[in-house]
Each structure stands twice: as structure tokens, then as C-alpha cells.
Design a protein around this motif. Structure first.
Motif, PDB file in Angstrom:
ATOM      1  N   GLN A  22       0.824  -1.206   0.000  1.00 11.78           N
ATOM      2  CA  GLN A  22       0.000   0.000   0.000  1.00 11.78           C
ATOM      3  C   GLN A  22       0.864   1.263   0.000  1.00 11.78           C
ATOM      4  OE1 GLN A  22      -3.412   0.114  -0.174  1.00 11.78           O
ATOM      5  NE2 GLN A  22      -3.165   2.331  -0.380  1.00 11.78           N
ATOM      6  N   VAL A  23       1.931   1.246   0.798  1.00  5.46           N
ATOM      7  CA  VAL A  23       2.838   2.405   0.855  1.00  5.46           C
ATOM      8  C   VAL A  23       3.499   2.632  -0.506  1.00  5.46           C
ATOM      9  CG1 VAL A  23       4.989   3.261   1.856  1.00  5.46           C
ATOM     10  CG2 VAL A  23       3.254   2.238   3.327  1.00  5.46           C
ATOM     11  N   VAL A  24       3.970   1.555  -1.124  1.00  4.35           N
ATOM     12  CA  VAL A  24       4.624   1.675  -2.431  1.00  4.35           C
ATOM     13  C   VAL A  24       3.628   2.145  -3.485  1.00  4.35           C
ATOM     14  CG1 VAL A  24       5.798   0.389  -4.251  1.00  4.35           C
ATOM     15  CG2 VAL A  24       6.375  -0.042  -1.868  1.00  4.35           C
ATOM     16  N   GLU A  71       0.644 -13.793  -5.970  1.00  2.00           N
ATOM     17  CA  GLU A  71       1.386 -14.290  -4.815  1.00  2.00           C
ATOM     18  C   GLU A  71       0.667 -13.984  -3.508  1.00  2.00           C
ATOM     19  OE1 GLU A  71       3.995 -16.159  -4.599  1.00  2.00           O
ATOM     20  OE2 GLU A  71       4.315 -16.280  -6.765  1.00  2.00           O
ATOM     21  N   SER A  72      -0.083 -12.894  -3.463  1.00  2.45           N
ATOM     22  CA  SER A  72      -0.796 -12.566  -2.223  1.00  2.45           C
ATOM     23  C   SER A  72      -1.940 -13.533  -1.950  1.00  2.45           C
ATOM     24  CB  SER A  72      -1.336 -11.129  -2.297  1.00  2.45           C
ATOM     25  OG  SER A  72      -2.407 -11.039  -3.215  1.00  2.45           O
ATOM     26  N   LYS A  73      -2.404 -14.259  -2.980  1.00  2.00           N
ATOM     27  CA  LYS A  73      -3.489 -15.219  -2.800  1.00  2.00           C
ATOM     28  C   LYS A  73      -2.991 -16.640  -2.541  1.00  2.00           C
ATOM     29  CE  LYS A  73      -6.577 -12.071  -3.498  1.00  2.00           C
ATOM     30  NZ  LYS A  73      -7.325 -11.552  -2.316  1.00  2.00           N
ATOM     31  N   ARG A  74      -1.720 -16.891  -2.686  1.00  2.00           N
ATOM     32  CA  ARG A  74      -1.198 -18.240  -2.502  1.00  2.00           C
ATOM     33  C   ARG A  74      -1.418 -18.822  -1.103  1.00  2.00           C
ATOM     34  NH1 ARG A  74       4.812 -19.252  -3.941  1.00  2.00           N
ATOM     35  NH2 ARG A  74       4.339 -21.060  -2.652  1.00  2.00           N
ATOM     36  N   PRO A  75      -1.372 -18.024  -0.036  1.00  2.00           N
ATOM     37  CA  PRO A  75      -1.596 -18.619   1.293  1.00  2.00           C
ATOM     38  C   PRO A  75      -2.950 -19.297   1.452  1.00  2.00           C
ATOM     39  CG  PRO A  75      -0.583 -16.471   1.524  1.00  2.00           C
ATOM     40  CD  PRO A  75      -0.940 -16.619   0.084  1.00  2.00           C
ATOM     41  N   LYS A  83      -9.318 -20.342   9.561  1.00  2.00           N
ATOM     42  CA  LYS A  83     -10.420 -19.616   8.954  1.00  2.00           C
ATOM     43  C   LYS A  83     -10.196 -18.116   8.940  1.00  2.00           C
ATOM     44  CE  LYS A  83     -15.427 -19.087   9.099  1.00  2.00           C
ATOM     45  NZ  LYS A  83     -16.690 -19.438   9.807  1.00  2.00           N
ATOM     46  N   ARG A  84      -9.737 -17.562  10.031  1.00  2.00           N
ATOM     47  CA  ARG A  84      -9.583 -16.113  10.115  1.00  2.00           C
ATOM     48  C   ARG A  84      -8.519 -15.633   9.130  1.00  2.00           C
ATOM     49  NH1 ARG A  84      -8.003 -12.629  15.563  1.00  2.00           N
ATOM     50  NH2 ARG A  84      -8.071 -10.575  14.561  1.00  2.00           N
ATOM     51  N   PHE A  85      -7.394 -16.310   9.125  1.00  2.00           N
ATOM     52  CA  PHE A  85      -6.315 -15.932   8.205  1.00  2.00           C
ATOM     53  C   PHE A  85      -6.748 -16.138   6.759  1.00  2.00           C
ATOM     54  CE2 PHE A  85      -1.563 -16.683   7.153  1.00  2.00           C
ATOM     55  CZ  PHE A  85      -1.473 -15.384   6.690  1.00  2.00           C
ATOM     56  N   SER A  86      -7.471 -17.217   6.507  1.00  2.00           N
ATOM     57  CA  SER A  86      -7.937 -17.494   5.155  1.00  2.00           C
ATOM     58  C   SER A  86      -8.878 -16.403   4.659  1.00  2.00           C
ATOM     59  CB  SER A  86      -8.633 -18.855   5.137  1.00  2.00           C
ATOM     60  OG  SER A  86      -9.175 -19.123   3.874  1.00  2.00           O
ATOM     61  N   GLU A  87      -9.827 -15.993   5.525  1.00  2.00           N
ATOM     62  CA  GLU A  87     -10.741 -14.927   5.125  1.00  2.00           C
ATOM     63  C   GLU A  87     -10.014 -13.607   4.917  1.00  2.00           C
ATOM     64  OE1 GLU A  87     -13.653 -14.784   8.144  1.00  2.00           O
ATOM     65  OE2 GLU A  87     -14.777 -16.540   7.421  1.00  2.00           O
ATOM     66  N   GLU A  88      -9.002 -13.349   5.726  1.00  2.00           N
ATOM     67  CA  GLU A  88      -8.241 -12.111   5.601  1.00  2.00           C
ATOM     68  C   GLU A  88      -7.516 -12.047   4.264  1.00  2.00           C
ATOM     69  OE1 GLU A  88      -4.467 -10.831   7.984  1.00  2.00           O
ATOM     70  OE2 GLU A  88      -6.228 -10.443   9.212  1.00  2.00           O
ATOM     71  N   ASP A 119      -8.732  -9.338   1.147  1.00  2.00           N
ATOM     72  CA  ASP A 119      -7.817  -8.270   0.750  1.00  2.00           C
ATOM     73  C   ASP A 119      -7.461  -8.394  -0.724  1.00  2.00           C
ATOM     74  OD1 ASP A 119      -7.818  -7.171   3.206  1.00  2.00           O
ATOM     75  OD2 ASP A 119      -5.891  -7.991   3.839  1.00  2.00           O
ATOM     76  N   THR A 120      -7.447  -7.286  -1.426  1.00  2.00           N
ATOM     77  CA  THR A 120      -6.983  -7.238  -2.812  1.00  2.00           C
ATOM     78  C   THR A 120      -5.672  -6.479  -2.828  1.00  2.00           C
ATOM     79  OG1 THR A 120      -9.262  -7.234  -3.618  1.00  2.00           O
ATOM     80  CG2 THR A 120      -7.532  -6.551  -5.166  1.00  2.00           C
ATOM     81  N   VAL A 121      -4.586  -7.222  -2.857  1.00  2.00           N
ATOM     82  CA  VAL A 121      -3.247  -6.635  -2.794  1.00  2.00           C
ATOM     83  C   VAL A 121      -2.702  -6.554  -4.211  1.00  2.00           C
ATOM     84  CG1 VAL A 121      -0.949  -6.818  -1.807  1.00  2.00           C
ATOM     85  CG2 VAL A 121      -2.918  -7.651  -0.517  1.00  2.00           C
ATOM     86  N   ALA A 122      -2.567  -5.372  -4.725  1.00  2.00           N
ATOM     87  CA  ALA A 122      -2.083  -5.182  -6.091  1.00  2.00           C
ATOM     88  C   ALA A 122      -1.734  -3.712  -6.284  1.00  2.00           C
ATOM     89  CB  ALA A 122      -3.140  -5.607  -7.114  1.00  2.00           C
ATOM     90  N   LEU A 123      -0.895  -3.458  -7.282  1.00  2.00           N
ATOM     91  CA  LEU A 123      -0.621  -2.082  -7.665  1.00  2.00           C
ATOM     92  C   LEU A 123      -1.807  -1.530  -8.435  1.00  2.00           C
ATOM     93  CD1 LEU A 123       3.110  -2.257  -8.845  1.00  2.00           C
ATOM     94  CD2 LEU A 123       2.215  -1.597  -6.611  1.00  2.00           C
ATOM     95  N   THR A 124      -1.962  -0.209  -8.391  1.00  2.00           N
ATOM     96  CA  THR A 124      -3.076   0.432  -9.075  1.00  2.00           C
ATOM     97  C   THR A 124      -2.563   1.602  -9.897  1.00  2.00           C
ATOM     98  OG1 THR A 124      -3.538   2.038  -7.305  1.00  2.00           O
ATOM     99  CG2 THR A 124      -4.566  -0.134  -7.107  1.00  2.00           C
TER     100      THR A 124
END
Length: 452
Positions: free
Chosen positions: A319-321, A384-388, A396-401, A405-410
Motif C-alpha cells: 500500500q505504501v509503495v 502471490e498474495s493469494k497463494r496462502p 479460517k480467520r487468516f484465510s478470510e483475511e 484483501d486485494t493486494v495489487a498495484l493500481t
């Protein structure tokens, strides 16, 4: 009772000893001061000689060892950026993010500001030419090119003011990740970014040489001053500006320098986004591989908590980048899409010479390939952010998190760089090409000074 003064001879000896002691004390103080000065002077000289020796010494084995850090891997990209008047950050040769600084009173910053002003002035002349002299597709394309270069230079200058903080944030996140054990893992990111930089810079150089060849062909066929090939080449290289400014050899050379810097800055824009995308994706991949490897053995609750913290830190880093480079990302994809469509439109026309044909098709091929690679590298962050999810279905909690989340550049939050975007862009280009094929009429053009 009266006080006795003692023997006069003994008193004289005591006074002599006191005077001798004072003289020796003063002399020792002076000697000590001279000694201190010599020590400080020698230390300063040794420090200066050590800097010279460090510059002239032969490379040792430690110079070729990689730590695997992002700052180490991005160094060649930043060096090339500063050659082309972008990213005026000091301390880019260091492997530590703490050494990065930005200062307005710096030669790098002055160089970047001077070229940014040059790009802006050039864009102004082209806008004046387009509005007052000739409003056609070629003039609009030139205006878009130099206008985008001006915006790119502004964006990189703005990013340079924030880059030291971003690099330090990146380094702080890296230190908390699982360590890279093998030398191959530590040098993988640096070698990957070097290959991207080398291939893209080489292709950019070949493209520019072919562009120069086509311009030379035109200047020879239609000389402005017969018998002056160099002046003809320099004049036609910056003809829109010289419509308003009297030509001179110095201005012609300056125009060529601006043209070279703008061309390579335009290509560097994509190189930088590729390098950052590869680095972010590699950090997610490293964490995913570590979790996948350790998930096969017995683990503790603390282990999974630390993995979750590392994952969240990487998400925050992304997000910072993205906040820092989103404008650059938007300029990347918008420019590439515009020039791809423009070149596909021109592909229906017969080229006036072999040099024009070679330049056109190489430029189009390189632009398509560069855009495709950029899209794949950028979308790999989201992959890669979806691989976990494949590893932590049971948590369950980590899986839902991870799933939510949609982690990507925009591109300034207008779109997210995922693999779906690649398919959408490719479909748009194919649709555009089919429409052109339906409505285009074959036209054969001869080599004339008007259409070359």
C-alpha cells in the motif's frame, strides 16, 4: 613566639625546583597540544587516503556477495534513472536505506529540474505547433509523447522526495521476514532486476537507433540545407520547435539531447514499475515458500502469528509503495495503450522506405512485448498474495483475511493490476484491430517529403 623562616639556602633550592616544575609543565602542555594536533591531522589524512584507496582498490569477494535486500537489487535501476534526469536521490550506492536522502540543493536535483523544464518548454512549442500550424495525428502523437515525459519527470521528482522513507519502510519489513539461507536466493532478485534492465535498455537503444536511421533517410531525401547532412538531421529531429525558433547547431544538439533523454525516460518508466513489481512479488513468494515448507512439520501458535504479522506487513508495504508510484503506473499503462493503438492504426499504411518499415515493426513489437511483460509482472503481486489460501484453508480467520484483501498495484486507484486486466487490454487491442481491418482501404504511398 616569632615564626622562623628556615635556612636561606634551602629556600632558594625549593624556589628553583618550583620554577623548573612550572617550566616543564608548560613545555609538556605545549608538546601535548602539538602531539594532539599531529594525531588529529594524521587521522584526517588517513581518512582521506582511505577514501581514495577505497575508490582505487581492487574488488574483493565481499563486493560480490548479495544480502538479498531490495535496496541492493534496485541500485542499477536508480543509477540509470539519474543518468536520464530522474529520481534525484543521494546515497543510491549504499546497501542501507538509511543512507538515502533527498535535498533540493543538490546537483542531481538541479539536473532533474533543468530537464523537466526542458521537457515542459518542448511540450509547449509542440502544443503551439499543433494548434496554429498543423493539427493532425502525427502532431498529436508528438504532443502526447513529450507531454507524458514532462508528467513522468514531475512524478519521479515527487517520488524522490518520498523514496528514502519508502526504502526504509521496505527495509524494516525485510528484516522481519524469514532469512534467505542460500546464496542463490540472496542474489536472485538482484539478477532478475538486472536482466530486466539490460534487456529493456538494449531494446530501447535499438529502437532509438532505428528511429535515427529513418530520420536520416528523410533528411537525405528531402534536405533543408543541401550539403549539410548533420544540420539537416538535427533540424528534422526537432522540426516542430525550430518552426518557432531560429535553428543553430548548438540548439540542434541540445534538441537531440532532449530527444534522447525523453526517449529513454519514457522506456525507463516501464522498467521502474517492473522492478518494483518483481521485488514485491518476490517478497510475497519468499514468505509463501517458507510457510509451505514449514506447514509440513509440527508448528506452534506463535509461528502462525508471526507469519500473519509478516503477511500484514507486506500488505501494508504494498500500500505504501502503491501510494508513491500509482501516478507513474497510470502513466505507464495509459501511454502504452495509446501508442499501441496509434501504431496499429499506422500498420495499415505502406511505409515509404525500408528504414521506416524496420523501425515501425520493431517499435510495435517491442511496445507490445514490454506492455505484456509489465502487466504480467505487476499482476504477479496479486497472484502471490493469494497463494496462502492453498496453505491455510484450516485457519479460517487468516484465510478470510487473505481472501478479502486485494493486494495489487493500481493506476491512481482507477484499476488494479491483475491477470484479468491483461486479458481485457488484449481483447480491446484485438477488437480495435478488427475494426480497422473492416474499414481500412488499401493505400499505396510513394516516398515524398510530405509523407516520410
Amino acid at each position: 613566639m616569632a615564626r622562623t623562616t628556615g635556612d636561606p639556602a634551602k629556600r632558594q633550592k625549593c624556589i628553583a625546583r618550583i620554577k623548573f616544575w612550572r617550566r616543564s609543565r608548560v613545555g609538556s602542555d605545549i608538546t601535548l597540544g602539538i602531539f594532539k594536533y599531529k594525531v588529529v591531522s594524521n587521522q584526517s589524512q588517513r581518512f582521506q587516503f582511505s577514501k581514495i584507496n577505497a575508490f582505487l582498490r581492487r574488488a574483493v569477494r565481499d563486493d560480490y556477495r548479495y544480502s538479498g535486500s531490495f535496496q541492493e537489487a534496485i541500485k542499477p535501476v536508480l543509477i540509470i534513472a539519474q543518468i536520464f534526469a530522474l529520481m534525484p536521490v543521494r546515497g543510491i550506492g549504499s546497501k542501507l536505506a538509511e543512507d538515502l536522502t533527498f535535498a533540493w540543493s543538490s546537483a542531481r536535483t538541479y539536473y532533474a529540474l533543468a530537464m523537466m523544464i526542458s521537457f515542459g518548454v518542448t511540450s509547449g512549442y509542440i502544443v503551439a505547433f499543433m494548434t496554429n500550424i498543423s493539427f493532425d495525428f502525427d502532431s498529436v502523437e508528438t504532443m502526447v509523447f513529450y507531454g507524458s515525459i514532462f508528467l513522468i519527470s514531475m512524478s519521479f521528482l515527487q517520488l524522490a522526495t518520498r523514496w528514502p522513507a519508502i526504502a526504509q519502510e521496505w527495509q524494516a519489513v525485510e528484516t522481519k521476514l524469514p532469512p534467505l539461507r542460500l546464496g542463490k536466493e540472496r542474489r536472485s532478485l538482484a539478477h532478475h532486476i538486472k536482466m530486466i534492465t539490460l534487456v529493456a535498455t538494449t531494446c530501447s537503444l535499438v529502437e532509438h537507433l532505428l528511429s535515427m536511421t529513418s530520420t536520416m533517410t528523410y533528411s537525405v531525401a528531402c534536405p533543408h540545407w543541401p550539403g549539410h547532412p548533420v544540420d539537416n538531421f538535427l533540424y528534422f529531429n526537432f522540426a516542430t520547435v525550430f518552426h518557432f525558433v531560429d535553428y543553430s547547431t548548438f540548439l540542434g544538439l541540445l534538441g537531440k539531447v532532449i530527444n534522447v533523454l525523453s526517449t529513454f525516460a519514457w522506456n525507463f518508466n516501464d522498467i521502474f514499475v517492473m522492478a518494483v513489481s518483481v521485488a514485491l512479488a518476490s517478497r510475497f513468494r519468499h514468505l509463501n515458500d517458507y510457510m509451505q515448507r514449514e506447514a509440513r512439520s509440527a508448528t506452534t501458535v506463535d509461528y502462525w502469528m508471526q507469519c500473519r504479522v509478516n503477511f500484514r506487513n507486506l500488505c501494508k508495504l504494498c500500500q505504501v509503495v502503491d501510494d508513491g508510484i500509482s501516478t507513474i503506473t497510470l502513466l505507464c499503462f495509459s501511454n502504452n495503450l495509446y501508442f499501441i493503438c496509434g501504431k496499429i492504426l499506422k500498420s495499415m499504411q505502406t511505409k515509404p522506405s525500408a528504414s521506416h518499415t524496420m523501425y515501425f515493426w520493431f517499435s510495435l513489437t517491442y511496445l507490445l512485448g514490454r506492455t505484456l511483460v509489465l502487466s504480467l509482472y505487476s499482476s504477479s503481486i496479486n497472484d502471490e498474495s493469494k497463494r496462502p489460501l492453498r496453505i491455510f484453508r484450516m485457519l479460517k480467520r487468516f484465510s478470510e483475511e487473505v481472501h478479502m484483501d486485494t493486494v495489487a498495484l493500481t493506476g491512481m486507484k482507477f484499476f488494479r493490476l491483475t491477470r484479468g486486466v491483461v486479458i481485457s487490454v488484449a481483447g480491446t487491442i484485438v477488437t480495435y484491430e478488427l475494426i480497422l481491418l473492416q474499414f481500412n482501404k488499401e493505400e499505396t504511398t510513394a516516398f515524398t517529403c510530405e509523407n516520410a
